[in-house]
Design a protein around this motif. Structure first.
Motif, PDB file in Angstrom:
ATOM      1  N   MET A 204       0.881  -1.160   0.000  1.00 45.70           N
ATOM      2  CA  MET A 204       0.000   0.000   0.000  1.00 45.70           C
ATOM      3  C   MET A 204       0.918   1.208   0.000  1.00 45.70           C
ATOM      4  N   GLU A 205       0.711   2.082  -0.966  1.00 49.40           N
ATOM      5  CA  GLU A 205       1.571   3.242  -1.136  1.00 49.40           C
ATOM      6  C   GLU A 205       0.765   4.516  -0.916  1.00 49.40           C
ATOM      7  N   ASP A 206       1.326   5.427  -0.130  1.00 49.90           N
ATOM      8  CA  ASP A 206       0.719   6.741   0.064  1.00 49.90           C
ATOM      9  C   ASP A 206       1.346   7.690  -0.938  1.00 49.90           C
ATOM     10  N   THR A 207       0.584   8.041  -1.956  1.00 50.57           N
ATOM     11  CA  THR A 207       1.113   8.897  -3.024  1.00 50.57           C
ATOM     12  C   THR A 207       1.071  10.373  -2.651  1.00 50.57           C
ATOM     13  N   SER A 208       0.454  10.716  -1.511  1.00 53.08           N
ATOM     14  CA  SER A 208       0.448  12.122  -1.094  1.00 53.08           C
ATOM     15  C   SER A 208       1.778  12.504  -0.442  1.00 53.08           C
ATOM     16  N   ALA A 209       2.555  11.519  -0.024  1.00 52.83           N
ATOM     17  CA  ALA A 209       3.880  11.778   0.563  1.00 52.83           C
ATOM     18  C   ALA A 209       4.861  12.087  -0.569  1.00 52.83           C
ATOM     19  N   THR A 210       5.875  12.872  -0.262  1.00 54.08           N
ATOM     20  CA  THR A 210       6.909  13.194  -1.247  1.00 54.08           C
ATOM     21  C   THR A 210       8.260  12.811  -0.676  1.00 54.08           C
ATOM     22  N   PRO A 211       8.922  11.793  -1.231  1.00 53.25           N
ATOM     23  CA  PRO A 211       8.416  10.917  -2.294  1.00 53.25           C
ATOM     24  C   PRO A 211       7.331   9.974  -1.750  1.00 53.25           C
ATOM     25  N   ALA A 212       6.675   9.264  -2.666  1.00 52.87           N
ATOM     26  CA  ALA A 212       5.636   8.318  -2.265  1.00 52.87           C
ATOM     27  C   ALA A 212       6.205   7.357  -1.228  1.00 52.87           C
ATOM     28  N   ARG A 213       5.346   6.923  -0.314  1.00 55.84           N
ATOM     29  CA  ARG A 213       5.798   6.140   0.845  1.00 55.84           C
ATOM     30  C   ARG A 213       5.034   4.816   0.927  1.00 55.84           C
ATOM     31  N   ILE A 214       5.763   3.724   1.111  1.00 55.94           N
ATOM     32  CA  ILE A 214       5.141   2.427   1.351  1.00 55.94           C
ATOM     33  C   ILE A 214       4.673   2.415   2.802  1.00 55.94           C
ATOM     34  N   VAL A 215       3.357   2.244   3.006  1.00 60.61           N
ATOM     35  CA  VAL A 215       2.799   2.306   4.354  1.00 60.61           C
ATOM     36  C   VAL A 215       2.261   0.960   4.825  1.00 60.61           C
ATOM     37  N   GLY A 216       2.251  -0.020   3.943  1.00 60.59           N
ATOM     38  CA  GLY A 216       1.803  -1.355   4.315  1.00 60.59           C
ATOM     39  C   GLY A 216       2.289  -2.364   3.302  1.00 60.59           C
ATOM     40  N   MET A 217       2.406  -3.611   3.757  1.00 50.04           N
ATOM     41  CA  MET A 217       2.843  -4.672   2.848  1.00 50.04           C
ATOM     42  C   MET A 217       2.312  -6.008   3.333  1.00 50.04           C
ATOM     43  N   ILE A 218       2.190  -6.921   2.372  1.00 48.96           N
ATOM     44  CA  ILE A 218       1.800  -8.294   2.670  1.00 48.96           C
ATOM     45  C   ILE A 218       2.490  -9.209   1.676  1.00 48.96           C
ATOM     46  N   VAL A 219       2.901 -10.373   2.158  1.00 47.07           N
ATOM     47  CA  VAL A 219       3.413 -11.429   1.286  1.00 47.07           C
ATOM     48  C   VAL A 219       2.566 -12.665   1.558  1.00 47.07           C
ATOM     49  N   VAL A 220       1.979 -13.193   0.492  1.00 49.57           N
ATOM     50  CA  VAL A 220       1.187 -14.421   0.556  1.00 49.57           C
ATOM     51  C   VAL A 220       1.833 -15.421  -0.390  1.00 49.57           C
ATOM     52  N   TRP A 221       1.958 -16.658   0.076  1.00 47.30           N
ATOM     53  CA  TRP A 221       2.479 -17.727  -0.773  1.00 47.30           C
ATOM     54  C   TRP A 221       1.305 -18.571  -1.241  1.00 47.30           C
ATOM     55  N   LEU A 222       1.157 -18.700  -2.550  1.00 42.31           N
ATOM     56  CA  LEU A 222       0.108 -19.516  -3.133  1.00 42.31           C
ATOM     57  C   LEU A 222       0.703 -20.873  -3.476  1.00 42.31           C
ATOM     58  N   ILE A 223       0.320 -21.885  -2.708  1.00 45.13           N
ATOM     59  CA  ILE A 223       0.851 -23.237  -2.878  1.00 45.13           C
ATOM     60  C   ILE A 223      -0.338 -24.169  -3.053  1.00 45.13           C
ATOM     61  N   LEU A 224      -0.445 -24.729  -4.259  1.00 48.39           N
ATOM     62  CA  LEU A 224      -1.588 -25.544  -4.649  1.00 48.39           C
ATOM     63  C   LEU A 224      -2.863 -24.731  -4.435  1.00 48.39           C
ATOM     64  N   ASP A 225      -3.742 -25.161  -3.538  1.00 50.74           N
ATOM     65  CA  ASP A 225      -4.983 -24.415  -3.319  1.00 50.74           C
ATOM     66  C   ASP A 225      -4.988 -23.691  -1.971  1.00 50.74           C
ATOM     67  N   GLU A 226      -3.781 -23.406  -1.452  1.00 46.62           N
ATOM     68  CA  GLU A 226      -3.646 -22.756  -0.149  1.00 46.62           C
ATOM     69  C   GLU A 226      -2.919 -21.416  -0.272  1.00 46.62           C
ATOM     70  N   ALA A 227      -3.449 -20.413   0.419  1.00 46.02           N
ATOM     71  CA  ALA A 227      -2.817 -19.095   0.495  1.00 46.02           C
ATOM     72  C   ALA A 227      -2.247 -18.934   1.899  1.00 46.02           C
ATOM     73  N   HIS A 228      -0.925 -19.001   2.003  1.00 45.86           N
ATOM     74  CA  HIS A 228      -0.257 -18.855   3.301  1.00 45.86           C
ATOM     75  C   HIS A 228       0.144 -17.397   3.480  1.00 45.86           C
ATOM     76  N   VAL A 229      -0.388 -16.752   4.516  1.00 43.78           N
ATOM     77  CA  VAL A 229      -0.012 -15.372   4.812  1.00 43.78           C
ATOM     78  C   VAL A 229       1.340 -15.423   5.519  1.00 43.78           C
ATOM     79  N   ALA A 230       2.382 -15.023   4.790  1.00 47.21           N
ATOM     80  CA  ALA A 230       3.745 -15.116   5.312  1.00 47.21           C
ATOM     81  C   ALA A 230       4.100 -13.924   6.194  1.00 47.21           C
TER      82      ALA A 230
END
Length: 171
Positions: free
Chosen positions: A51-77
């Motif tokens: 999630m990027e806040d484009t009102s910041a200068t420069p733009a700022r990453i304010v959130g992140m998520i990594v999910v691993w998709l393995i077969l039919d499972e979504a693992h929130v890493a």
């Protein structure tokens, strides 16, 4: 900052320094910076989002998520929101989007581990309908804290879409 200034998008290599800094700010056991490069460039199972806040200068990453998709499972890493941006629905939007996209790719369920003492994260996951499946004793090596295992079955696209849209208006 308004909601229109928050852009949810796939993580890019150029985001890695900010994502790593967010990880260090958020966790006592941050991932190495090179792990994020691997997630973006090499891991075919990885679905990293920011999630990027484009009102910041420069733009700022304010959130992140990594999910691993393995077969039919979504693992929130991993999932983190910058402390200055918490309680604004960003974590909910990140999680809902990542799970909805994983569901579109064939995921039928999701699972994760969360620190036993992280009641805020547990409340977020419970809002999605995640249930406690068990405990991994002494999972976290920094302090020996237990991890709570949680899963969400099935991934319901209508419920995820509602959570994604509701995240825009959480006070």
């Amino acid at each position: 900052m308004t909601d229109s200034n928050l852009i949810l998008r796939r993580m890019k290599v150029v985001d890695i320094p900010q994502v790593y800094a967010l990880d260090v700010t958020s966790f006592s056991l941050p991932w190495p910076e090179r792990s994020y490069r691997y997630e973006v460039e090499e891991n075919e199972h990885s679905r990293p989002w920011v999630m990027e806040d484009t009102s910041a200068t420069p733009a700022r990453i304010v959130g992140m998520i990594v999910v691993w998709l393995i077969l039919d499972e979504a693992h929130v890493a991993t999932l983190a929101v910058h402390p200055d941006y918490r309680r604004r629905g960003i974590g909910q939007r990140l999680l809902a989007n990542a799970l909805l996209e994983a569901q579109k790719e064939g995921a039928k369920l999701s699972y994760l581990e969360v620190r036993k003492t992280n009641s805020g994260a547990q409340a977020l996951y419970e809002r999605f309908g995640f249930l406690v499946d068990g405990v991994r004793p002494r999972y976290y090596v920094d302090n020996g804290e237990d991890a709570i295992l949680m899963s969400l079955r099935p991934l319901d696209p209508q419920a995820l879409t509602a959570l994604l849209n509701a995240g825009e208006t959480i006070p």
